[in-house]
Design a protein around this motif. Structure first.
Motif, PDB file in Angstrom:
ATOM      1  N   CYS A  32      -7.800  11.901  43.656  1.00 37.75           N
ATOM      2  CA  CYS A  32      -9.245  11.663  43.556  1.00 37.75           C
ATOM      3  C   CYS A  32      -9.588  10.216  43.888  1.00 37.75           C
ATOM      4  N   VAL A  33      -8.745   9.291  43.445  1.00 40.26           N
ATOM      5  CA  VAL A  33      -8.959   7.876  43.738  1.00 40.26           C
ATOM      6  C   VAL A  33      -8.874   7.649  45.244  1.00 40.26           C
ATOM      7  N   ILE A  34      -7.832   8.155  45.863  1.00 45.61           N
ATOM      8  CA  ILE A  34      -7.631   7.940  47.294  1.00 45.61           C
ATOM      9  C   ILE A  34      -8.751   8.592  48.105  1.00 45.61           C
ATOM     10  N   SER A  35      -9.177   9.784  47.700  1.00 46.25           N
ATOM     11  CA  SER A  35     -10.206  10.511  48.452  1.00 46.25           C
ATOM     12  C   SER A  35     -11.621  10.181  47.975  1.00 46.25           C
ATOM     13  N   ARG A  36     -11.720   9.385  46.898  1.00 42.98           N
ATOM     14  CA  ARG A  36     -13.021   8.968  46.339  1.00 42.98           C
ATOM     15  C   ARG A  36     -13.871  10.165  45.918  1.00 42.98           C
ATOM     16  N   ASP A  37     -13.221  11.148  45.343  1.00 38.59           N
ATOM     17  CA  ASP A  37     -13.878  12.399  44.948  1.00 38.59           C
ATOM     18  C   ASP A  37     -14.324  12.299  43.488  1.00 38.59           C
ATOM     19  N   ALA A  38     -15.560  11.870  43.282  1.00 41.20           N
ATOM     20  CA  ALA A  38     -16.072  11.635  41.927  1.00 41.20           C
ATOM     21  C   ALA A  38     -16.174  12.919  41.113  1.00 41.20           C
ATOM     22  N   GLN A  39     -16.531  14.028  41.733  1.00 41.38           N
ATOM     23  CA  GLN A  39     -16.667  15.285  41.005  1.00 41.38           C
ATOM     24  C   GLN A  39     -15.310  15.758  40.476  1.00 41.38           C
ATOM     25  N   ALA A  40     -14.287  15.729  41.323  1.00 42.49           N
ATOM     26  CA  ALA A  40     -12.948  16.124  40.884  1.00 42.49           C
ATOM     27  C   ALA A  40     -12.397  15.112  39.877  1.00 42.49           C
ATOM     28  N   PHE A  41     -12.724  13.838  40.057  1.00 37.76           N
ATOM     29  CA  PHE A  41     -12.297  12.798  39.120  1.00 37.76           C
ATOM     30  C   PHE A  41     -12.857  13.079  37.730  1.00 37.76           C
ATOM     31  N   ARG A  42     -14.146  13.433  37.655  1.00 41.12           N
ATOM     32  CA  ARG A  42     -14.780  13.729  36.375  1.00 41.12           C
ATOM     33  C   ARG A  42     -14.073  14.873  35.656  1.00 41.12           C
ATOM     34  N   ALA A  43     -13.621  15.858  36.416  1.00 36.81           N
ATOM     35  CA  ALA A  43     -12.959  17.026  35.835  1.00 36.81           C
ATOM     36  C   ALA A  43     -11.620  16.679  35.185  1.00 36.81           C
ATOM     37  N   CYS A  44     -11.100  15.501  35.431  1.00 35.15           N
ATOM     38  CA  CYS A  44      -9.833  15.065  34.828  1.00 35.15           C
ATOM     39  C   CYS A  44      -9.999  14.611  33.377  1.00 35.15           C
ATOM     40  N   TRP A  45     -11.233  14.434  32.918  1.00 33.42           N
ATOM     41  CA  TRP A  45     -11.516  13.787  31.633  1.00 33.42           C
ATOM     42  C   TRP A  45     -12.123  14.738  30.611  1.00 33.42           C
ATOM     43  N   THR A  46     -11.848  14.460  29.339  1.00 35.32           N
ATOM     44  CA  THR A  46     -12.594  15.106  28.274  1.00 35.32           C
ATOM     45  C   THR A  46     -13.993  14.501  28.259  1.00 35.32           C
ATOM     46  N   GLU A  47     -14.943  15.199  27.657  1.00 34.04           N
ATOM     47  CA  GLU A  47     -16.327  14.687  27.612  1.00 34.04           C
ATOM     48  C   GLU A  47     -16.407  13.339  26.905  1.00 34.04           C
ATOM     49  N   ASP A  48     -15.552  13.110  25.907  1.00 37.48           N
ATOM     50  CA  ASP A  48     -15.571  11.850  25.155  1.00 37.48           C
ATOM     51  C   ASP A  48     -14.411  10.932  25.557  1.00 37.48           C
ATOM     52  N   GLY A  49     -13.870  11.141  26.762  1.00 42.05           N
ATOM     53  CA  GLY A  49     -12.728  10.366  27.233  1.00 42.05           C
ATOM     54  C   GLY A  49     -13.004   8.870  27.293  1.00 42.05           C
ATOM     55  N   VAL A  50     -11.906   8.109  27.302  1.00 39.24           N
ATOM     56  CA  VAL A  50     -11.979   6.647  27.373  1.00 39.24           C
ATOM     57  C   VAL A  50     -11.064   6.188  28.504  1.00 39.24           C
ATOM     58  N   TRP A  51     -11.626   5.348  29.382  1.00 40.80           N
ATOM     59  CA  TRP A  51     -10.859   4.728  30.469  1.00 40.80           C
ATOM     60  C   TRP A  51     -10.875   3.236  30.213  1.00 40.80           C
ATOM     61  N   ASP A  52      -9.702   2.678  29.947  1.00 39.80           N
ATOM     62  CA  ASP A  52      -9.576   1.275  29.582  1.00 39.80           C
ATOM     63  C   ASP A  52      -8.668   0.578  30.588  1.00 39.80           C
ATOM     64  N   ILE A  53      -9.238  -0.320  31.373  1.00 38.97           N
ATOM     65  CA  ILE A  53      -8.487  -1.090  32.372  1.00 38.97           C
ATOM     66  C   ILE A  53      -8.431  -2.530  31.887  1.00 38.97           C
ATOM     67  N   GLY A  54      -7.214  -3.036  31.679  1.00 35.26           N
ATOM     68  CA  GLY A  54      -7.041  -4.374  31.125  1.00 35.26           C
ATOM     69  C   GLY A  54      -7.270  -5.493  32.133  1.00 35.26           C
ATOM     70  N   ALA A  55      -6.961  -6.704  31.695  1.00 34.05           N
ATOM     71  CA  ALA A  55      -7.119  -7.915  32.501  1.00 34.05           C
ATOM     72  C   ALA A  55      -6.295  -7.787  33.784  1.00 34.05           C
ATOM     73  N   PRO A  56      -6.807  -8.280  34.886  1.00 32.94           N
ATOM     74  CA  PRO A  56      -7.968  -9.142  35.013  1.00 32.94           C
ATOM     75  C   PRO A  56      -9.292  -8.396  35.204  1.00 32.94           C
ATOM     76  N   MET A  57      -9.280  -7.060  35.253  1.00 28.35           N
ATOM     77  CA  MET A  57     -10.530  -6.324  35.502  1.00 28.35           C
ATOM     78  C   MET A  57     -11.382  -6.156  34.245  1.00 28.35           C
TER      79      MET A  57
END
Length: 159
Positions: A32-57
């Motif tokens: 999904c990242v490589i193809s930039r497919d936001a709809q398929a990306f969303r399907a990877c997560w629970t509704e209350d999911g958390v995506w945490d990207i550390g430093a430096p971002m």
């Protein structure tokens, strides 16, 4: 375009089927990242999911909608971006699981006027908490930590 392939899990022991499903989810995430497919990306997560990207971002997003919006914003900052998962370890306990992955990413950020061109090469880890919802594994938490980052401009060209 993303085409979902569902392996036939009926003939596999449940532990093997769960392991395969979680590995497939991780690979789907990177696809999904490589193809930039936001709809398929969303399907990877629970509704209350958390995506945490550390430093430096330093990105912390909560909820599938916020994660999808953040994903769309992040992908717009890249002219070229490839993410490759390696060395996954999965542990399943009932309807919950953890996984850990070594990641490699290569990218070329969109050139900003007046700014020097940067490249992007990194090695990092994802540590995950997963939940099985209605028989489907999804990320409840993905925690990304950089191990190595090189922002030297890439020598190649985007084709």
């Amino acid at each position: 375009m993303y085409i979902e392939v569902k392996p036939n899990m009926d003939d596999l022991p449940s532990s093997v089927a769960d392991d395969l499903a979680i590995r497939t989810l991780c690979h789907r995430f990177s696809h999904c990242v490589i193809s930039r497919d936001a709809q398929a990306f969303r399907a990877c997560w629970t509704e209350d999911g958390v995506w945490d990207i550390g430093a430096p971002m330093n990105v912390h997003l909560v909820g599938a909608d916020a994660i999808t919006e953040g994903f769309t914003h992040l992908m717009a900052t890249w002219e070229f971006f490839v993410q490759m998962p390696h060395a996954g370890v999965v542990e399943v306990v009932g309807n919950r699981a953890t996984s850990s992955w070594v990641m490699n990413e290569v990218g070329k950020p969109v050139q900003q006027p007046g700014q020097p061109q940067k490249g992007h090469l990194n090695y990092s880890t994802y540590t995950d908490e997963l939940v099985r919802e209605n028989g489907v594994w999804r990320f409840g938490l993905r925690r990304y930590r950089f191990l190595y980052l090189d922002e030297t401009p890439l020598a190649g060209q985007v084709l």
